[in-house]
Design an enzyme around this catalytic site. Structure first.
Site, PDB file in Angstrom:
ATOM      1  N   ARG A 275       0.836  -1.199   0.000  1.00 45.64           N
ATOM      2  CA  ARG A 275       0.000   0.000   0.000  1.00 45.64           C
ATOM      3  C   ARG A 275       0.874   1.254   0.000  1.00 45.64           C
ATOM      4  O   ARG A 275       0.559   2.238  -0.664  1.00 45.64           O
ATOM      5  CB  ARG A 275      -0.940   0.007   1.206  1.00 45.64           C
ATOM      6  CG  ARG A 275      -2.034  -1.049   1.143  1.00 45.64           C
ATOM      7  CD  ARG A 275      -2.984  -0.927   2.313  1.00 45.64           C
ATOM      8  NE  ARG A 275      -3.775   0.295   2.237  1.00 45.64           N
ATOM      9  CZ  ARG A 275      -4.409   0.834   3.279  1.00 45.64           C
ATOM     10  NH1 ARG A 275      -4.314   0.270   4.476  1.00 45.64           N
ATOM     11  NH2 ARG A 275      -5.122   1.935   3.134  1.00 45.64           N
TER      12      ARG A 275
ATOM     13  N   CYS B   2      -1.280   6.317   9.008  1.00 44.33           N
ATOM     14  CA  CYS B   2      -1.597   5.038   8.352  1.00 44.33           C
ATOM     15  C   CYS B   2      -2.677   5.339   7.325  1.00 44.33           C
ATOM     16  O   CYS B   2      -2.607   6.350   6.638  1.00 44.33           O
ATOM     17  CB  CYS B   2      -2.029   3.995   9.372  1.00 44.33           C
ATOM     18  SG  CYS B   2      -3.463   4.502  10.371  1.00 44.33           S
TER      19      CYS B   2
END
Length: 287
Positions: free
Chosen positions: A187, A243
């Site tokens: 990611r 995050c």
């Protein structure tokens, strides 16, 4: 005292009146699953807090997928559950501690220090034959007074400033301010993205996947192991952790503090907030 406690530590103190156990189980994409699991079985005496209904505020244009809850609303919810300023709180989940760490961080943000995470979570508790129940406790309301610690947070403007001042580098050594991306490496690189509308990372950020701070049994690595894990970060640097939505950054905040870093701050909106602003740059490879 460490930020985490063992199963045997909790078992020995299971019914102490000054303690509240909080079940934080939650499954992304299945918002009812956590509460249903709690109602089916949980650690005796535990109450339930929902990641999206209790530990987040409603999603808006900016602020990310899990905006921080209003401090006074969260304080009122804690009070209703019988949690006061003198309470000792032990949180657990079944997601490697990420939701429990969200509560751990939020309580520190509200000025409450006596909060701990159960190592291993619910499944290992049950697997090792520790007691479980479906009985939901009746709680006498208490009074939780929030003392918000704004220095624990940064906003998007601060992140823009730090990002703009970070030259592409293979090392964080010597940097006075560092952005840490807590997501999985795929990611971070922008190779896959199943949760947010855009893939990639904030320019200049370094990738430290949050699960790499833990052992296979769900316990956190030792302070020495974590110091080695974060060794390229200067202890005096300002470390800003993010995050996808501000949840899995919290285990990294805990791990950094355990490793001895004292200037650690959370970008709560995280990647999902960053990409909500059209002008923010996106990186899709390692600098």
């Amino acid at each position: 005292m460490e930020a985490t406690v063992t199963k045997r530590w909790l078992l020995a103190r299971l019914y102490e009146p000054e303690q509240t156990i909080v079940d934080c189980r939650f499954t992304l994409g299945k918002p009812e699953a956590g509460r249903e699991s709690y109602e089916q079985e949980h650690i005796p005496g535990a109450v339930y807090l929902d990641l999206e209904l209790d530990l987040s505020s409603p999603v808006e244009e900016h602020g990310g997928r899990h905006p921080l809850p209003d401090p006074q609303l969260l304080a009122a919810r804690l009070s209703k559950l019988g949690i006061g300023n003198d309470s000792r709180i032990v949180a657990y989940d079944d997601e490697s501690g990420m939701n429990a760490a969200r509560l751990w961080w939020l309580l520190h943000y509200l000025g409450h220090e006596q909060v701990y995470i159960l190592e291993g979570g619910f499944s290992t508790w049950k697997a090792e034959k520790f007691p479980v129940t479906d009985h939901q406790p009746v709680r006498v309301p208490s009074s939780f007074q929030a003392s918000v610690q704004p220095q624990m947070l940064v906003d998007v403007d601060k992140v823009r400033q730090v990002s703009a001042n970070m030259e592409p580098s293979a090392s964080a050594v010597g940097l006075s301010a560092v952005l840490i991306d807590s997501r999985a490496h795929e990611r971070f690189l922008g190779l896959e993205e199943t949760l947010d509308k855009k893939a990639g990372h904030i320019p200049g950020a370094f990738n430290f996947f949050w699960k790499e701070t833990q052992n296979e049994d769900g316990s956190y690595k030792s302070a020495e192991e974590l110091q080695e894990h974060f060794s390229e970060l200067d202890k005096d640097a300002e470390i800003i952790v993010y995050c996808g939505s501000g949840v899995t950054a919290c285990p990294n905040v805990l791990a950094l503090e355990k490793a001895g870093y004292r200037n650690v701050r959370l970008y709560a909106g995280s990647w999902s907030d960053w990409i909500s602003y059209e002008g923010n740059a996106i990186a899709v490879r390692e600098e």
